[in-house]
Write an enzyme that holds these catalytic residues in place. Structure first.
Site, PDB file in Angstrom:
ATOM      1  N   ARG A  14       0.828  -1.196   0.000  1.00 52.70           N
ATOM      2  CA  ARG A  14       0.000   0.000   0.000  1.00 52.70           C
ATOM      3  C   ARG A  14       0.866   1.251   0.000  1.00 52.70           C
ATOM      4  O   ARG A  14       1.986   1.257   0.518  1.00 52.70           O
ATOM      5  CB  ARG A  14      -0.900   0.039   1.254  1.00 52.70           C
ATOM      6  CG  ARG A  14      -1.928  -1.084   1.311  1.00 52.70           C
ATOM      7  CD  ARG A  14      -3.053  -0.868   0.305  1.00 52.70           C
ATOM      8  NE  ARG A  14      -4.068  -1.893   0.419  1.00 52.70           N
ATOM      9  CZ  ARG A  14      -4.070  -3.035  -0.270  1.00 52.70           C
ATOM     10  NH1 ARG A  14      -3.086  -3.290  -1.111  1.00 52.70           N
ATOM     11  NH2 ARG A  14      -5.038  -3.910  -0.113  1.00 52.70           N
TER      12      ARG A  14
ATOM     13  N   ILE B  75       3.577   9.182   2.416  1.00 53.42           N
ATOM     14  CA  ILE B  75       4.214   8.455   1.323  1.00 53.42           C
ATOM     15  C   ILE B  75       5.622   8.024   1.723  1.00 53.42           C
ATOM     16  O   ILE B  75       6.235   8.606   2.617  1.00 53.42           O
ATOM     17  CB  ILE B  75       4.240   9.301   0.028  1.00 53.42           C
ATOM     18  CG1 ILE B  75       5.039  10.587   0.263  1.00 53.42           C
ATOM     19  CG2 ILE B  75       2.835   9.611  -0.436  1.00 53.42           C
ATOM     20  CD1 ILE B  75       5.254  11.381  -1.024  1.00 53.42           C
ATOM     21  N   SER B  76       6.107   6.977   1.039  1.00 54.70           N
ATOM     22  CA  SER B  76       7.461   6.444   1.240  1.00 54.70           C
ATOM     23  C   SER B  76       7.710   6.004   2.684  1.00 54.70           C
ATOM     24  O   SER B  76       8.853   5.999   3.147  1.00 54.70           O
ATOM     25  CB  SER B  76       8.526   7.481   0.820  1.00 54.70           C
ATOM     26  OG  SER B  76       8.360   7.851  -0.529  1.00 54.70           O
ATOM     27  N   ARG B  77       6.649   5.632   3.365  1.00 54.95           N
ATOM     28  CA  ARG B  77       6.732   5.162   4.750  1.00 54.95           C
ATOM     29  C   ARG B  77       7.276   6.215   5.710  1.00 54.95           C
ATOM     30  O   ARG B  77       7.708   5.891   6.818  1.00 54.95           O
ATOM     31  CB  ARG B  77       7.590   3.894   4.853  1.00 54.95           C
ATOM     32  CG  ARG B  77       7.028   2.685   4.107  1.00 54.95           C
ATOM     33  CD  ARG B  77       5.663   2.290   4.681  1.00 54.95           C
ATOM     34  NE  ARG B  77       5.201   1.011   4.207  1.00 54.95           N
ATOM     35  CZ  ARG B  77       4.419   0.839   3.128  1.00 54.95           C
ATOM     36  NH1 ARG B  77       4.053   1.886   2.415  1.00 54.95           N
ATOM     37  NH2 ARG B  77       4.014  -0.358   2.780  1.00 54.95           N
ATOM     38  N   MET B  78       7.255   7.474   5.315  1.00 53.90           N
ATOM     39  CA  MET B  78       7.712   8.563   6.188  1.00 53.90           C
ATOM     40  C   MET B  78       6.518   9.101   6.981  1.00 53.90           C
ATOM     41  O   MET B  78       6.144  10.275   6.885  1.00 53.90           O
ATOM     42  CB  MET B  78       8.392   9.658   5.365  1.00 53.90           C
ATOM     43  CG  MET B  78       9.653   9.198   4.666  1.00 53.90           C
ATOM     44  SD  MET B  78      10.947   8.724   5.856  1.00 53.90           S
ATOM     45  CE  MET B  78      11.460  10.343   6.418  1.00 53.90           C
TER      46      MET B  78
END
Length: 217
Positions: A15, A194-197
């Site tokens: 996701r 986004i980008s797991r940040m």
């Protein structure tokens, strides 16, 4: 291991989380007020059962367990749920009165985590809530020796029928049933990015107030 018994691939479950940034300046001065804001937004988003929360407890011997329960009320003193005091969670909380709650609001890419100390509600408060429940739920509280082994579904149904015949209108409040309150000492608000940040902001009890800290995702 043959093809039919292999676990399915999880690659398709990846996701991307995108949400409005959560900054320190966005937060209310205390975590319960912030929870009220987010809970209202979860309601507005039409989430199914936004008051469903994962309750984690630990026995005196250090064995953890988790299950889903329903939040039935909250205020500045804590978060309330009801259960059978002789259930596994009831026994855990008697031995080790600390718990963690998690509200998993996945559709809006948010979650709230609560850690705190646990106390039983006053008997009068539990009784008032019990009497507000539907009749079937009140009989069910008597019929189910929660977490105990049951010989069969038929045995459980027979006990329910027996108790419904005994109390066709107004079952009394069981002495083994009631509420718990989790008084938070820490609350974390997680907003997917986004980008797991991801944004993770935590309120931590310090003296008579709260300290806000940002946690690495």
């Amino acid at each position: 291991m043959d093809a039919t018994s292999r676990p399915p691939s999880l690659a398709g479950l990846r996701r991307t989380y995108e949400g409005a940034p959560l900054t320190e300046g966005d937060l209310a001065p205390d975590p319960v007020t912030q929870f009220t804001i987010w809970f209202g937004e979860a309601l507005d988003a039409g989430l199914p059962e936004p008051n469903a929360m994962i309750l984690a407890t630990c026995s005196a011997g250090g064995l953890p367990t988790a299950r889903t329960v329903l939040l039935k009320g909250y205020d500045e003193h804590g978060f309330v749920f009801y259960t059978n005091y002789e259930s596994r969670k009831g026994r855990d909380l008697r031995e080790n009165p600390r718990a963690s709650l998690l509200f998993p609001w996945h559709p809006i890419r948010r979650q709230v985590r609560v850690e705190g100390t646990v106390t039983r509600l006053a008997r009068e408060e539990s009784a008032a809530y019990f009497r507000s429940r539907p009749y079937g739920s009140r009989i069910g509280a008597w019929a189910s020796r929660q977490s105990a082994v049951v010989g069969s579904r038929q045995e459980l149904d027979a006990r329910y029928a027996e108790l419904a015949a005994r109390w066709p209108e107004d079952p009394p409040v069981p002495d083994f049933w009631g509420g718990f309150r989790v008084a938070p000492v820490e609350m974390e608000f997680w907003q997917g990015q986004i980008s797991r940040m991801h944004d993770r902001l935590r309120y931590r009890r310090a003296g008579g107030g709260w300290v806000v800290e940002r946690l690495a995702p």
